[in-house]
Design a protein around this motif. Structure first.
Motif, PDB file in Angstrom:
ATOM      1  N   UNK A 169      50.206  -8.080  40.023  1.00  0.00           N
ATOM      2  CA  UNK A 169      49.063  -8.961  39.844  1.00  0.00           C
ATOM      3  C   UNK A 169      49.352 -10.304  40.422  1.00  0.00           C
ATOM      4  N   UNK A 170      48.336 -10.917  40.566  1.00  0.00           N
ATOM      5  CA  UNK A 170      48.247 -12.551  40.879  1.00  0.00           C
ATOM      6  C   UNK A 170      47.354 -13.104  40.166  1.00  0.00           C
ATOM      7  N   UNK A 171      47.815 -14.182  39.519  1.00  0.00           N
ATOM      8  CA  UNK A 171      46.955 -15.018  38.476  1.00  0.00           C
ATOM      9  C   UNK A 171      46.770 -16.343  39.118  1.00  0.00           C
ATOM     10  N   UNK A 172      45.688 -16.939  39.432  1.00  0.00           N
ATOM     11  CA  UNK A 172      45.125 -18.157  40.080  1.00  0.00           C
ATOM     12  C   UNK A 172      44.793 -19.060  39.012  1.00  0.00           C
ATOM     13  N   UNK A 173      45.288 -20.512  39.002  1.00  0.00           N
ATOM     14  CA  UNK A 173      44.984 -21.536  37.963  1.00  0.00           C
ATOM     15  C   UNK A 173      44.647 -22.605  38.870  1.00  0.00           C
ATOM     16  N   UNK A 174      43.692 -23.417  38.122  1.00  0.00           N
ATOM     17  CA  UNK A 174      42.941 -24.509  39.067  1.00  0.00           C
ATOM     18  C   UNK A 174      42.007 -25.321  37.561  1.00  0.00           C
TER      19      UNK A 174
ATOM     20  N   UNK B 212      49.699 -18.583  40.808  1.00  0.00           N
ATOM     21  CA  UNK B 212      49.341 -19.927  41.615  1.00  0.00           C
ATOM     22  C   UNK B 212      48.521 -20.885  40.919  1.00  0.00           C
ATOM     23  N   UNK B 213      49.357 -22.295  40.645  1.00  0.00           N
ATOM     24  CA  UNK B 213      48.996 -23.323  40.146  1.00  0.00           C
ATOM     25  C   UNK B 213      48.738 -24.460  40.885  1.00  0.00           C
ATOM     26  N   UNK B 214      47.326 -25.003  40.773  1.00  0.00           N
ATOM     27  CA  UNK B 214      47.070 -26.235  41.469  1.00  0.00           C
ATOM     28  C   UNK B 214      47.739 -27.699  40.723  1.00  0.00           C
ATOM     29  N   UNK B 215      47.995 -28.360  41.579  1.00  0.00           N
ATOM     30  CA  UNK B 215      48.915 -29.423  41.222  1.00  0.00           C
ATOM     31  C   UNK B 215      47.656 -30.806  40.684  1.00  0.00           C
TER      32      UNK B 215
ATOM     33  N   UNK C 187      53.849 -20.617  41.843  1.00  0.00           N
ATOM     34  CA  UNK C 187      53.992 -21.117  43.025  1.00  0.00           C
ATOM     35  C   UNK C 187      52.980 -22.356  42.758  1.00  0.00           C
ATOM     36  N   UNK C 188      53.522 -23.723  42.986  1.00  0.00           N
ATOM     37  CA  UNK C 188      52.270 -24.695  42.878  1.00  0.00           C
ATOM     38  C   UNK C 188      51.870 -25.110  44.028  1.00  0.00           C
ATOM     39  N   UNK C 189      50.498 -25.352  44.214  1.00  0.00           N
ATOM     40  CA  UNK C 189      50.118 -25.740  45.491  1.00  0.00           C
ATOM     41  C   UNK C 189      49.090 -27.173  45.343  1.00  0.00           C
TER      42      UNK C 189
ATOM     43  N   UNK D  83      48.809 -27.394  33.697  1.00  0.00           N
ATOM     44  CA  UNK D  83      50.003 -27.125  33.069  1.00  0.00           C
ATOM     45  C   UNK D  83      49.781 -26.443  31.860  1.00  0.00           C
ATOM     46  N   UNK D  84      48.560 -26.924  30.949  1.00  0.00           N
ATOM     47  CA  UNK D  84      48.491 -26.073  29.781  1.00  0.00           C
ATOM     48  C   UNK D  84      48.144 -24.876  30.066  1.00  0.00           C
ATOM     49  N   UNK D  85      47.274 -24.705  30.896  1.00  0.00           N
ATOM     50  CA  UNK D  85      46.988 -23.322  31.287  1.00  0.00           C
ATOM     51  C   UNK D  85      48.178 -22.485  31.764  1.00  0.00           C
ATOM     52  N   UNK D  86      48.896 -22.871  32.520  1.00  0.00           N
ATOM     53  CA  UNK D  86      50.019 -22.267  33.083  1.00  0.00           C
ATOM     54  C   UNK D  86      51.017 -22.062  31.934  1.00  0.00           C
TER      55      UNK D  86
END
Length: 147
Positions: A75-80, A19-22, A52-54, A29-32
């Protein structure tokens, strides 16, 4: 002598949701990209990664919960990237942790909580690469850990 439980770092056949925050998309995007690269380097096929972009960081825990509850991800990876809001950062961290505990699915948090003085373009070469790498590597390790 104590029994030591270790995992191996080959995630071939495992499925991951990211899950990647916009919000603050340059850093995210770099972390993703770093996260995806690390997963692939550890045996994950592109087709086994769902991104999934939120809209923002606040939506990350709920989306992580929905992805984990599907039962089809290992697993789920959350990015923000959160700028100058430690309260929001703490809330997102706790929310993400609670998703993992509730669903018994590894949920990793590759977020950055930044000062307003830190410039996003400067971070894309150092901090973001490490955040993505660390989140992905922890996710791989947790999916391979046999208890």
């Amino acid at each position: 002598m104590p029994r030591i439980i270790k995992s191996y770092l080959n995630a071939r056949g495992k499925k991951f949701a990211i899950i990647a925050s916009r919000t603050n998309h340059i850093a995210v995007e770099s972390v993703l990209n770093s996260t995806i690269t690390t997963l692939v380097q550890h045996g994950v096929r592109d087709m086994d990664i769902t991104v999934v972009k939120v809209p923002g960081a606040f939506e990350v825990p709920l989306t992580a919960l929905r992805m984990a509850e599907q039962g089809c991800f290992d697993a789920v990876i959350s990015l923000a990237a959160i700028i100058n809001d430690r309260v929001l950062g703490a809330a997102i961290t706790v929310g993400t942790m609670e998703v993992g505990l509730k669903t018994q699915t590894p949920v990793l948090f590759g977020a950055m909580i930044l000062d307003e003085n830190q410039k996003l373009p400067e971070l894309t070469n150092h901090m973001t690469i490490n955040r993505g790498y660390n989140a992905a590597l922890a996710a791989v390790e947790m999916t391979c850990l046999v208890l």
